[in-house]
Design a protein around this motif. Structure first.
Motif, PDB file in Angstrom:
ATOM      1  N   LEU A 166       0.662  -1.333  -0.247  1.00 44.13           N
ATOM      2  CA  LEU A 166      -0.046   0.132   0.116  1.00 44.13           C
ATOM      3  C   LEU A 166       1.092   1.208   0.019  1.00 44.13           C
ATOM      4  N   LEU A 225      -9.264  -3.108   4.030  1.00 45.19           N
ATOM      5  CA  LEU A 225      -7.905  -3.268   3.482  1.00 45.19           C
ATOM      6  C   LEU A 225      -7.521  -4.372   3.268  1.00 45.19           C
ATOM      7  N   TYR A 230      -4.011  -1.977  -2.996  1.00 41.71           N
ATOM      8  CA  TYR A 230      -4.156  -0.616  -3.264  1.00 41.71           C
ATOM      9  C   TYR A 230      -5.063  -0.024  -2.704  1.00 41.71           C
ATOM     10  N   ILE A 231      -5.254   1.357  -2.470  1.00 39.27           N
ATOM     11  CA  ILE A 231      -6.022   2.185  -1.528  1.00 39.27           C
ATOM     12  C   ILE A 231      -7.365   2.628  -2.488  1.00 39.27           C
TER      13      ILE A 231
END
Length: 486
Positions: A166, A225, A230-231
């Motif tokens: 991330l 998450l 990825y965010i």
């Protein structure tokens, strides 16, 4: 007429294509939304901003190793292990825990001190939650932990946050939420060392569902998450902040009125209206009227990043500058207590020297720095380590999970709690600020806190061999610093 007839089917075909393209775009958007977040958010047990509790109590908790002799001055704070068990005993429905480490059982039990049993007792108490019908949810960093595997086999839900994917950083966050009513935030992880070897500090807040609800939203952010690299750019409203530095929660702490909010880092983890940790610290220092006391393991205002395979280091000024402004321009008394251990970066001493030089030939200027070190740390870099991460002033306190290192705030995940007292000093009685301040002054005046300049003999050489080694490394770092033009 023939030309007109041939154009109409063409126009109809173009319209169909356009409508189909719009439909496809809408379908893709819906898929993205539902795949990136739980659009409805987590069930918040019927607790809302309107019906949550603001009449709270707060308690300082500490772990002080048995062989660390510190004067109590009549103030005994709640032991950290007792605080954790208190939360577990109060739990009726749910416990949500975020911790970067899960190592409550020491691997070599025979060689460990008797205090290491506190980790084992805590672990057994967590296992017993299943029989009580208490739901346990854990968010952790990617770790191969036997404790997590065992807890998962006892009905605990475990989600992992891959910080490397991330942000290329790590998970430093450490907090609890119990029944959406009680919380813990502090420096201790779910590690037996936090209950036996290290010096830790945190706070418990009881019967404060407004604050717990907001911290739960941070937990929900981590929870979603799980298994993502990825965010997501779109989030449910259930993870947005309820309170922040521009709209803190007004609450009652005993007989005193106060305001509070939760901050997070890095910036990529700050959902709408969430305050960054660094901005929270900045506000606390900037609002101080008379003193700023800081206790952290490491202090290094630098950020290290890798750009196209090349290591790049830059000055990270946000906290360093607000300290300088407080000392020089506002004449605030600043005391900075840093841990002196094997992992202390040599450049720390450069920045400390720079801070201390601010008061040269200035009237009413007070900037002092001391290093906290236990003699046993030469053999064991964790024993007696001052792992605290807080700043307290005459009107506010910030307790968090990060050391004051630039890279921690920019790529690592952490959480902080800010509490500001509204009553004047004369009207508020004894508060959490007084307890944290007393803990700092106890450490500051102890025999473990030393001014590095005070450890020189008459020839100006450092007496401690470990300090000599650090001093030599500092000189090498300065030479490297000049050649690489940091």
């Amino acid at each position: 007429m023939a030309g007109r007839n041939t154009q109409e089917p063409l126009k109809n075909q173009q319209k169909c294509i356009a409508i189909f393209a719009l439909f496809c775009c809408f379908a893709v958007l819906v898929v993205l939304i539902f795949s990136s977040v739980n659009i409805w958010g987590d069930n918040e047990d019927g607790i809302t901003e309107e019906n949550c509790s603001k009449d709270c109590s707060i308690r300082l908790v500490e772990n002080l190793p048995d062989d660390l002799y510190l004067p109590m001055n009549g103030r005994h704070h709640l032991p950290l292990s007792v605080g954790f068990h208190t939360l577990l005993n109060r739990a009726k429905h749910s416990i949500e825990v975020v911790s970067p480490v899960w190592a409550l059982n020491p691997w070599d039990q025979e060689a460990m001190p008797s205090t290491a049993k506190q980790g084992q007792l805590l672990f057994q108490k967590l296992l017993s939650l299943k029989s009580r019908g208490v739901k346990l949810k854990i968010a952790s960093s990617l770790t191969n932990s036997n404790e997590l595997k065992t807890l998962a086999s006892h009905n605990a839900e475990v989600h992992f946050v891959n910080m490397t994917a991330l942000t290329r950083g790590g998970l430093h966050s450490s907090f609890w939420i119990v029944d959406r009513k009680h919380i813990y935030i502090g420096s201790a992880a779910m590690d037996w060392r936090s209950l036996a070897k290290r010096k830790e500090l945190g706070v418990l807040v009881y019967n404060c569902s407004c604050l717990a609800l907001d911290l739960h939203r941070v937990f929900s952010f981590y929870w979603q998450l799980h298994e993502k690299d990825y965010i997501p750019s779109i989030w449910s409203k259930r993870v947005t902040a309820l309170y922040g530095r521009h709209g803190a929660l007004d609450l009652q702490l005993g007989t005193s009125q106060a305001s509070a909010y939760v901050s997070t880092s890095p910036e990529l983890f700050c959902t709408k209206d969430r305050t960054r940790d660094v901005d929270a610290i900045y506000q606390v220092i900037q609002s101080a009227k008379t003193f700023v006391f800081i206790s952290v393991t490491d202090y290094l205002p630098l950020v290290n990043r890798s750009v196209r395979g090349t290591k790049v280091t830059r000055y990270w000024s946000l906290i360093d500058e607000v300290i300088r402004e407080a000392v020089v321009l506002r004449r605030i008394k600043v005391h900075l207590l840093i841990s002196f251990w094997k992992k202390t970066h040599p450049l720390t001493f450069n920045f400390v020297t720079s801070l201390k030089s601010l008061c040269m030939e200035l009237v009413n200027c007070s900037m002092e720095v001391r290093f906290f070190s236990h003699k046993e740390q030469r053999e064991d870099d964790q024993y007696g380590l001052n792992h605290n991460k807080y700043v307290v002033t005459d009107n506010s306190v910030y307790i968090g999970n990060h050391d004051w290192v630039g890279s921690d705030f920019t790529i690592n995940a952490g959480v902080g709690l800010v509490v500001k007292m509204k009553n004047s000093l004369q009207d508020r009685g004894v508060t959490i600020l007084d307890h944290v301040k007393a803990a700092f002054e106890r450490d500051w005046m102890s025999g473990y806190a030393k001014n590095l300049q005070g450890n020189k003999d008459q020839r100006g050489k450092l007496r401690d061999p470990q300090q000599v080694e650090i001093h030599m490394e500092t000189r090498k770092e300065i030479q490297w610093n000049k050649s690489s033009s940091l």
